[in-house]
Design a protein around this motif. Structure first.
Motif, PDB file in Angstrom:
ATOM      1  N   TRP A 257       0.707  -1.149  -0.298  1.00  0.00           N
ATOM      2  CA  TRP A 257      -0.239   0.084  -0.209  1.00  0.00           C
ATOM      3  C   TRP A 257       0.481   1.064   0.473  1.00  0.00           C
ATOM      4  O   TRP A 257       0.480   2.283  -0.727  1.00  0.00           O
ATOM      5  N   ALA A 258       2.511   1.219   0.714  1.00  0.00           N
ATOM      6  CA  ALA A 258       2.999   2.540   0.549  1.00  0.00           C
ATOM      7  C   ALA A 258       3.599   2.825  -0.039  1.00  0.00           C
ATOM      8  O   ALA A 258       3.137   3.838  -0.976  1.00  0.00           O
ATOM      9  N   GLN A 259       3.580   1.722  -1.247  1.00  0.00           N
ATOM     10  CA  GLN A 259       4.370   2.084  -3.024  1.00  0.00           C
ATOM     11  C   GLN A 259       3.390   3.039  -3.479  1.00  0.00           C
ATOM     12  O   GLN A 259       3.869   3.464  -4.008  1.00  0.00           O
ATOM     13  N   ALA A 260       2.154   1.637  -3.902  1.00  0.00           N
ATOM     14  CA  ALA A 260       0.682   2.507  -4.493  1.00  0.00           C
ATOM     15  C   ALA A 260       0.478   4.011  -4.619  1.00  0.00           C
ATOM     16  O   ALA A 260       0.178   4.745  -5.163  1.00  0.00           O
ATOM     17  N   GLU A 270       9.753   6.608   1.996  1.00  0.00           N
ATOM     18  CA  GLU A 270       9.726   5.788   3.301  1.00  0.00           C
ATOM     19  C   GLU A 270       8.731   7.155   4.289  1.00  0.00           C
ATOM     20  O   GLU A 270       8.413   7.038   5.164  1.00  0.00           O
ATOM     21  N   LEU A 271       8.783   8.339   3.944  1.00  0.00           N
ATOM     22  CA  LEU A 271       7.782   9.176   4.904  1.00  0.00           C
ATOM     23  C   LEU A 271       6.056   8.502   4.568  1.00  0.00           C
ATOM     24  O   LEU A 271       5.526   8.669   5.020  1.00  0.00           O
ATOM     25  N   VAL A 272       6.318   8.152   3.352  1.00  0.00           N
ATOM     26  CA  VAL A 272       4.660   7.305   3.154  1.00  0.00           C
ATOM     27  C   VAL A 272       4.281   6.499   3.681  1.00  0.00           C
ATOM     28  O   VAL A 272       3.202   5.924   5.034  1.00  0.00           O
ATOM     29  N   ARG A 273       5.586   5.134   4.427  1.00  0.00           N
ATOM     30  CA  ARG A 273       6.018   4.496   5.224  1.00  0.00           C
ATOM     31  C   ARG A 273       5.561   4.827   6.455  1.00  0.00           C
ATOM     32  O   ARG A 273       5.060   4.147   7.080  1.00  0.00           O
TER      33      ARG A 273
END
Length: 329
Positions: A257-260, A270-273
């Motif tokens: 989901w983070a990559q999408a 990394e910020l999204v993660r």
């Protein structure tokens, strides 16, 4: 002559048959086109809902065609909903309060819980502030009427401070981000990804929303017009099922989901993660406990005269799709 007459008669009959076949085919095609459901118009902020459904494999199907309509923020999306320009959208916890206060024709039909830590009250690097009470007389920025605004009000109230005992500066996240980075603010109430961007450059979290469960709600909101239309209502029910399944997938597969999401928003992975690590969203039924949490927001905003009068928020909740949600294991 009889031979030619017979041939002509046969040709006329054949043409008549072909015209009848063509007419029938046209009627069947017209019926098929008219029977095809019109696309459900979904208001979307930053493409988040569309990305979520696509990543989870819950994108549109023949029974649920979707058309996507971008909006910069929740208030504009809800205004479009009330006007009938879109049918449904997902927003944070604060915009529905102001929409209801404005008499908008909207209903909350779905609730995702678990984003309490998405908001935070930030301090700049080197700040001597140790607790919320230390903010007395200091300059604090927040977007007016936002989830961050509610967090600030709740934190001040818990610390025994009136909002008038601090210098609240109303500013958009972008404007506040610049002022915060340049040292013109003593604190900033905001949400991710701005929290992660600020802490990456030395900011410190004074408090987050973990003490206030009402800060962790996201709402699926439909227009009154859509809910009054039987076909639209059926589509809204199917969308709720797909949103709940998609969110369950996203929570169970945070890296995918983070990559999408990073690909869609162009934010650093990394910020999204980090942002997703602070969220554990899941769709929950609309029940009295959820309504009571939202009532706290409305009461806080009414007390500060941010809305013209107190509200009864249960008036904008519609629980008809509760039974469609996946049951917890």
């Amino acid at each position: 002559m009889p031979l030619f007459a017979a041939a002509a008669k046969h040709l006329h009959a054949r043409r008549t048959t072909l015209r009848a076949v063509a007419l029938c085919a046209g009627m069947v095609l017209a019926q098929a086109v008219s029977a095809a459901p019109a696309a459900l118009r979904v208001g979307d902020q930053s493409g988040l809902v569309q990305t979520l459904l696509q990543a989870a494999g819950e994108a549109q199907t023949p029974t649920l065609p979707l058309s996507w309509h971008p909006f910069p923020a929740g208030p504009a999306l809800l205004e479009a909903l009330s006007a009938g320009a879109v049918d449904v959208g997902v927003v944070g916890n604060a915009p529905p309060v102001f929409a209801q206060a404005g008499g908008f024709d909207i209903r909350i039909i779905g609730v995702a819980d678990g984003a309490q830590n998405n908001n935070a009250l930030l301090l700049p690097q080197g700040s001597t502030v140790q607790q919320v009470v230390d903010l007395k007389g200091r300059r604090v920025a927040v977007a007016k009427g936002s989830s961050g605004h509610y967090l600030l009000l709740a934190a001040l109230r818990q610390a025994g401070l009136s909002p008038r005992e601090v210098k609240i500066a109303y500013a958009s996240p972008i404007d506040a981000q610049n002022a915060f980075a340049s040292g013109h603010l003593d604190a900033w109430a905001v949400w991710y990804p701005f929290v992660g961007q600020a802490t990456a450059h030395g900011a410190r979290v004074l408090v987050d929303g973990s003490a206030w469960p009402e800060t962790g709600l996201n709402f699926t909101v439909a227009s009154g017009q859509a809910l009054a239309d039987p076909q639209r209502a059926r589509q809204l029910g199917e969308l709720m099922v797909r949103l709940a399944r998609a969110q369950a997938w996203a929570t169970a597969h945070p890296d995918a989901w983070a990559q999408a999401l990073a690909g869609s928003t162009r934010l650093p992975l990394e910020l999204v993660r980090e942002m997703l690590a602070h969220q554990h969203l899941r769709y929950v039924p609309i029940d009295p406990s959820i309504i009571a949490l939202q009532q706290r927001l409305a009461d806080a905003f009414a007390a500060e005269r941010l809305i013209p009068k107190p509200l009864q928020v249960e008036q904008v909740f519609d629980s008809r799709f509760n039974s469609l949600l996946p049951q917890p294991d």
